[in-house]
Design a protein around this motif. Structure first.
Motif, PDB file in Angstrom:
ATOM      1  N   ALA A 146      61.646  23.862  48.000  1.00  0.00           N
ATOM      2  CA  ALA A 146      61.899  24.927  49.129  1.00  0.00           C
ATOM      3  C   ALA A 146      62.639  25.280  50.171  1.00  0.00           C
ATOM      4  O   ALA A 146      62.535  24.486  50.684  1.00  0.00           O
ATOM      5  N   GLY A 147      63.338  26.282  50.310  1.00  0.00           N
ATOM      6  CA  GLY A 147      64.824  26.113  51.448  1.00  0.00           C
ATOM      7  C   GLY A 147      65.172  25.007  51.426  1.00  0.00           C
ATOM      8  O   GLY A 147      66.394  25.333  52.857  1.00  0.00           O
ATOM      9  N   ARG A 148      65.519  24.610  51.002  1.00  0.00           N
ATOM     10  CA  ARG A 148      66.493  23.693  50.723  1.00  0.00           C
ATOM     11  C   ARG A 148      68.060  24.043  49.587  1.00  0.00           C
ATOM     12  O   ARG A 148      67.343  24.686  48.754  1.00  0.00           O
ATOM     13  N   GLY A 149      68.553  23.637  49.966  1.00  0.00           N
ATOM     14  CA  GLY A 149      70.362  23.504  48.830  1.00  0.00           C
ATOM     15  C   GLY A 149      71.570  23.534  49.731  1.00  0.00           C
ATOM     16  O   GLY A 149      71.620  22.635  50.607  1.00  0.00           O
ATOM     17  N   LEU A 150      72.868  24.341  48.726  1.00  0.00           N
ATOM     18  CA  LEU A 150      73.738  23.558  49.240  1.00  0.00           C
ATOM     19  C   LEU A 150      74.645  24.670  49.550  1.00  0.00           C
ATOM     20  O   LEU A 150      74.440  25.836  49.051  1.00  0.00           O
ATOM     21  N   SER A 151      75.388  24.922  50.654  1.00  0.00           N
ATOM     22  CA  SER A 151      76.113  26.403  51.063  1.00  0.00           C
ATOM     23  C   SER A 151      77.624  26.629  51.355  1.00  0.00           C
ATOM     24  O   SER A 151      77.952  25.329  51.925  1.00  0.00           O
ATOM     25  N   PHE A 152      78.764  27.151  50.860  1.00  0.00           N
ATOM     26  CA  PHE A 152      79.755  27.171  51.022  1.00  0.00           C
ATOM     27  C   PHE A 152      80.358  28.705  51.293  1.00  0.00           C
ATOM     28  O   PHE A 152      80.285  28.931  51.087  1.00  0.00           O
ATOM     29  N   PRO A 153      81.207  28.614  52.419  1.00  0.00           N
ATOM     30  CA  PRO A 153      82.214  29.178  52.768  1.00  0.00           C
ATOM     31  C   PRO A 153      82.708  30.097  51.295  1.00  0.00           C
ATOM     32  O   PRO A 153      83.314  29.222  50.198  1.00  0.00           O
ATOM     33  N   CYS A 154      82.834  31.977  51.394  1.00  0.00           N
ATOM     34  CA  CYS A 154      83.863  31.521  50.199  1.00  0.00           C
ATOM     35  C   CYS A 154      84.171  33.388  50.738  1.00  0.00           C
ATOM     36  O   CYS A 154      83.563  34.151  51.456  1.00  0.00           O
ATOM     37  N   ASP A 155      84.693  34.062  50.046  1.00  0.00           N
ATOM     38  CA  ASP A 155      85.140  35.734  50.177  1.00  0.00           C
ATOM     39  C   ASP A 155      83.946  36.281  49.461  1.00  0.00           C
ATOM     40  O   ASP A 155      82.653  35.878  49.019  1.00  0.00           O
ATOM     41  N   GLU A 156      83.914  37.549  49.767  1.00  0.00           N
ATOM     42  CA  GLU A 156      82.901  38.833  49.221  1.00  0.00           C
ATOM     43  C   GLU A 156      82.370  38.552  47.837  1.00  0.00           C
ATOM     44  O   GLU A 156      81.090  39.036  47.479  1.00  0.00           O
ATOM     45  N   ARG A 157      83.484  37.894  47.131  1.00  0.00           N
ATOM     46  CA  ARG A 157      83.475  37.764  45.281  1.00  0.00           C
ATOM     47  C   ARG A 157      82.582  35.936  44.772  1.00  0.00           C
ATOM     48  O   ARG A 157      82.482  35.944  43.635  1.00  0.00           O
ATOM     49  N   ALA A 196      82.844  17.688  50.661  1.00  0.00           N
ATOM     50  CA  ALA A 196      82.314  19.226  50.678  1.00  0.00           C
ATOM     51  C   ALA A 196      82.818  20.173  49.074  1.00  0.00           C
ATOM     52  O   ALA A 196      82.050  20.353  48.069  1.00  0.00           O
ATOM     53  N   ARG A 197      83.961  19.621  48.417  1.00  0.00           N
ATOM     54  CA  ARG A 197      84.312  19.530  47.411  1.00  0.00           C
ATOM     55  C   ARG A 197      83.722  19.207  46.258  1.00  0.00           C
ATOM     56  O   ARG A 197      83.676  19.783  44.983  1.00  0.00           O
ATOM     57  N   GLU A 198      83.896  18.050  46.497  1.00  0.00           N
ATOM     58  CA  GLU A 198      82.407  16.835  45.492  1.00  0.00           C
ATOM     59  C   GLU A 198      81.090  16.981  45.626  1.00  0.00           C
ATOM     60  O   GLU A 198      80.593  17.979  44.167  1.00  0.00           O
ATOM     61  N   ASN A 199      80.245  17.602  46.465  1.00  0.00           N
ATOM     62  CA  ASN A 199      79.305  18.837  46.832  1.00  0.00           C
ATOM     63  C   ASN A 199      79.449  19.761  46.489  1.00  0.00           C
ATOM     64  O   ASN A 199      78.399  20.397  44.588  1.00  0.00           O
ATOM     65  N   TYR A 200      79.915  20.848  45.811  1.00  0.00           N
ATOM     66  CA  TYR A 200      80.542  22.193  45.370  1.00  0.00           C
ATOM     67  C   TYR A 200      79.989  21.853  43.866  1.00  0.00           C
ATOM     68  O   TYR A 200      80.025  22.783  42.936  1.00  0.00           O
ATOM     69  N   LEU A 201      81.407  21.093  43.636  1.00  0.00           N
ATOM     70  CA  LEU A 201      81.298  20.841  42.090  1.00  0.00           C
ATOM     71  C   LEU A 201      80.136  20.037  41.018  1.00  0.00           C
ATOM     72  O   LEU A 201      79.617  20.143  40.368  1.00  0.00           O
ATOM     73  N   PHE A 202      79.510  19.006  41.911  1.00  0.00           N
ATOM     74  CA  PHE A 202      78.144  18.556  41.299  1.00  0.00           C
ATOM     75  C   PHE A 202      77.273  20.073  41.441  1.00  0.00           C
ATOM     76  O   PHE A 202      76.506  20.005  40.486  1.00  0.00           O
ATOM     77  N   ALA A 203      77.408  20.595  42.323  1.00  0.00           N
ATOM     78  CA  ALA A 203      75.916  21.921  42.387  1.00  0.00           C
ATOM     79  C   ALA A 203      76.388  23.074  41.476  1.00  0.00           C
ATOM     80  O   ALA A 203      75.697  23.274  40.378  1.00  0.00           O
ATOM     81  N   ARG A 204      77.107  23.426  40.971  1.00  0.00           N
ATOM     82  CA  ARG A 204      78.157  24.211  40.677  1.00  0.00           C
ATOM     83  C   ARG A 204      77.891  23.832  38.869  1.00  0.00           C
ATOM     84  O   ARG A 204      77.211  24.221  37.615  1.00  0.00           O
ATOM     85  N   ALA A 205      77.851  22.374  38.538  1.00  0.00           N
ATOM     86  CA  ALA A 205      77.860  21.081  37.129  1.00  0.00           C
ATOM     87  C   ALA A 205      76.207  21.226  36.799  1.00  0.00           C
ATOM     88  O   ALA A 205      75.978  21.157  35.878  1.00  0.00           O
ATOM     89  N   VAL A 206      74.729  21.344  38.301  1.00  0.00           N
ATOM     90  CA  VAL A 206      73.820  20.793  37.724  1.00  0.00           C
ATOM     91  C   VAL A 206      73.157  21.870  38.115  1.00  0.00           C
ATOM     92  O   VAL A 206      71.694  22.362  37.689  1.00  0.00           O
ATOM     93  N   VAL A 207      73.791  23.492  37.750  1.00  0.00           N
ATOM     94  CA  VAL A 207      72.829  24.720  38.060  1.00  0.00           C
ATOM     95  C   VAL A 207      72.038  24.805  36.760  1.00  0.00           C
ATOM     96  O   VAL A 207      72.221  24.310  35.654  1.00  0.00           O
ATOM     97  N   HIS A 223      75.955  22.071  54.255  1.00  0.00           N
ATOM     98  CA  HIS A 223      75.091  22.850  55.131  1.00  0.00           C
ATOM     99  C   HIS A 223      74.117  22.668  53.807  1.00  0.00           C
ATOM    100  O   HIS A 223      73.805  22.484  53.051  1.00  0.00           O
ATOM    101  N   SER A 224      72.318  22.040  54.723  1.00  0.00           N
ATOM    102  CA  SER A 224      71.436  22.030  53.866  1.00  0.00           C
ATOM    103  C   SER A 224      70.305  23.539  54.909  1.00  0.00           C
ATOM    104  O   SER A 224      70.355  23.262  56.110  1.00  0.00           O
ATOM    105  N   ASP A 225      69.561  22.947  53.860  1.00  0.00           N
ATOM    106  CA  ASP A 225      68.210  23.243  54.249  1.00  0.00           C
ATOM    107  C   ASP A 225      68.097  24.988  54.648  1.00  0.00           C
ATOM    108  O   ASP A 225      67.301  25.870  53.739  1.00  0.00           O
TER     109      ASP A 225
END
Length: 88
Positions: A40-51, A63-74, A10-12
């Motif tokens: 501002a207003g842009r980002g990445l979103s991933f389905p998750c549980d309440e935690r 999507a997995r590559e995007n998720y791992l990339f996003a985590r690495a550059v927090v 997801h973006s924006d």
């Protein structure tokens, strides 16, 4: 690598996931959102549980590559992720 080299699940706007149907009862009702620090207003979103736990096995390879990339550059490209409830 720059984040623009990756297509976001997801973006924006952080809209709801099309993968929500593939997740368990609480999966898909929440999104883990990584907000861009520079756009501002842009980002990445991933389905998750309440935690905020993302089921990597249910994501596409991209999507997995995007998720791992996003985590690495927090803290460098993205803010600390937050869990958002999806409205039905």
């Amino acid at each position: 690598m720059r984040p623009s080299q990756f297509g976001a699940l997801h973006s924006d706007t952080g809209s709801r996931s099309s993968l929500g149907h593939a997740f368990g009862h609480s999966q898909g009702r929440f999104l883990l959102r990584f907000e861009s620090l520079f756009h501002a207003g842009r980002g990445l979103s991933f389905p998750c549980d309440e935690r905020g736990q993302v089921m990597l096995d249910l994501l596409s390879e991209q999507a997995r590559e995007n998720y791992l990339f996003a985590r690495a550059v927090v803290g460098h490209e993205y803010a600390t992720p937050v869990v958002q409830r999806c409205d039905d």
